[in-house]
Write a protein that holds these residues in place. Sequence first.
Motif, short mmCIF file in Angstrom:
data_model
loop_
_atom_site.label_atom_id
_atom_site.label_comp_id
_atom_site.label_asym_id
_atom_site.label_seq_id
_atom_site.Cartn_x
_atom_site.Cartn_y
_atom_site.Cartn_z
N UNK A 151 -49.30 -97.60 51.55
CA UNK A 151 -48.42 -96.37 51.65
C UNK A 151 -47.07 -96.82 51.96
N UNK A 152 -45.85 -95.87 51.79
CA UNK A 152 -44.62 -96.19 51.93
C UNK A 152 -43.92 -95.01 51.93
N UNK A 153 -42.85 -95.03 52.79
CA UNK A 153 -42.09 -93.72 52.98
C UNK A 153 -40.97 -94.00 53.68
N UNK A 154 -40.21 -92.88 53.94
CA UNK A 154 -38.70 -92.99 54.71
C UNK A 154 -38.50 -91.81 55.60
N UNK A 155 -37.74 -92.01 56.47
CA UNK A 155 -37.74 -90.71 57.66
C UNK A 155 -36.17 -90.72 58.15
N UNK A 167 -32.90 -87.82 64.37
CA UNK A 167 -31.77 -87.56 65.35
C UNK A 167 -32.10 -87.46 66.83
N UNK A 168 -31.47 -88.56 67.50
CA UNK A 168 -31.82 -88.51 68.92
C UNK A 168 -31.02 -87.57 69.53
N UNK A 169 -31.74 -86.56 70.18
CA UNK A 169 -31.10 -85.29 70.97
C UNK A 169 -30.84 -85.59 72.33
N UNK A 170 -31.63 -86.19 72.87
CA UNK A 170 -31.64 -86.88 74.29
C UNK A 170 -31.52 -88.48 74.21
N UNK A 171 -30.74 -88.83 75.15
CA UNK A 171 -30.65 -90.56 75.40
C UNK A 171 -30.00 -91.02 74.20
N UNK A 172 -30.40 -92.17 73.93
CA UNK A 172 -29.80 -93.08 73.02
C UNK A 172 -30.81 -93.79 71.94
N UNK A 173 -30.18 -94.48 70.88
CA UNK A 173 -31.07 -95.01 69.77
C UNK A 173 -32.15 -96.06 70.55
N UNK A 174 -31.72 -96.59 71.51
CA UNK A 174 -32.55 -97.57 72.24
C UNK A 174 -33.79 -97.02 72.96
N UNK A 175 -33.24 -95.97 73.74
CA UNK A 175 -34.01 -95.11 74.87
C UNK A 175 -33.98 -93.71 74.79
N UNK A 176 -34.77 -92.91 74.02
CA UNK A 176 -34.21 -91.49 74.08
C UNK A 176 -35.27 -90.61 73.08
N UNK A 177 -35.11 -89.42 72.83
CA UNK A 177 -35.98 -88.35 72.61
C UNK A 177 -35.16 -87.97 71.13
N UNK A 178 -36.12 -87.90 69.89
CA UNK A 178 -35.75 -87.70 68.69
C UNK A 178 -36.55 -86.73 67.95
N UNK A 179 -35.91 -85.93 67.01
CA UNK A 179 -36.43 -85.18 66.14
C UNK A 179 -36.26 -85.79 64.75
N UNK A 180 -37.21 -85.59 63.85
CA UNK A 180 -37.04 -85.94 62.42
C UNK A 180 -37.89 -85.61 61.22
N UNK A 181 -37.51 -85.81 60.05
CA UNK A 181 -38.22 -85.45 58.69
C UNK A 181 -38.61 -86.63 58.21
N UNK A 182 -39.78 -86.78 57.67
CA UNK A 182 -40.45 -87.74 57.07
C UNK A 182 -40.98 -87.62 55.57
N UNK A 183 -40.74 -88.49 54.62
CA UNK A 183 -41.55 -88.32 53.52
C UNK A 183 -42.51 -89.52 53.09
N UNK A 184 -43.80 -89.57 52.65
CA UNK A 184 -44.60 -90.57 52.30
C UNK A 184 -45.42 -90.43 51.27
N UNK A 185 -45.60 -91.52 50.55
CA UNK A 185 -46.56 -91.69 49.42
C UNK A 185 -47.63 -92.46 49.72
N UNK A 208 -54.73 -90.48 46.54
CA UNK A 208 -53.41 -90.43 46.19
C UNK A 208 -52.70 -89.26 46.43
N UNK A 209 -51.64 -89.39 47.18
CA UNK A 209 -50.99 -87.96 47.52
C UNK A 209 -49.40 -88.24 48.22
N UNK A 210 -48.94 -87.20 48.42
CA UNK A 210 -47.36 -87.24 48.81
C UNK A 210 -47.52 -86.38 50.17
#
Length: 196
Positions: A95-99, A102-120, A139-141
């Motif tokens: 399987x492979x994908x990408x997402x 966006x870190x709405x709270x905190x920072x990249x190292x420690x925080x809370x994020x929301x996101x979108x992901x696509x995977x096959x 097989x699916x997406x």
Amino acid sequence: MRAWVIPTVAIAAAPAAASAQVAPPAMTPRSLEAMPPTSAPPHGTVSFSPIHLAADMLEVTVEGSMPGLPRLAVAVMLGVRADDGPDERANFGMSFGASVGYYVLGSFSTGVAVGLEGQFSSLDQQDVPGTVTPLVVGDGAEASLWVGGKWTASLGASVTAQLGAAWRRDLDTYEGDTVGPDRVRPIANLLVGWTL
């Protein structure tokens, strides 16, 4: 009278002289050069999923923050599974994908994020005997929406947990046609890795 005034002035001036002696020295260009540089914030995380590892699949995720937009992060995932099927032939699934998160709270190292992901994914039924929760056979997406939290220790070790919902469409990779109905399923993932 004059002899009494002189010791009084000396006593009053003593604290000022003492405070002047403990004042820090002025910062000169040479002293600024001797100061250690400030450490840069982390910009990348490499991790794996122990949940997928329990299902005999190694899934590795590489996440990086965007230059100039430290709250925005892009990640790529790759999962590989090799095992002997029921007919004792070696089967290979991946399987492979990408997402984008966006870190709405905190920072990249420690925080809370929301996101979108696509995977096959491409995992034949014989690759995964029985029901394995984190793996969807066939097989699916998928396209998913998730919310997650990341915590990074001072040494760099990090843990990320994600919850969300995925919309999946099964595909026939040989003919390119859909082979099953669209469906929505919950997703949960746990990542353990290193932030640098």
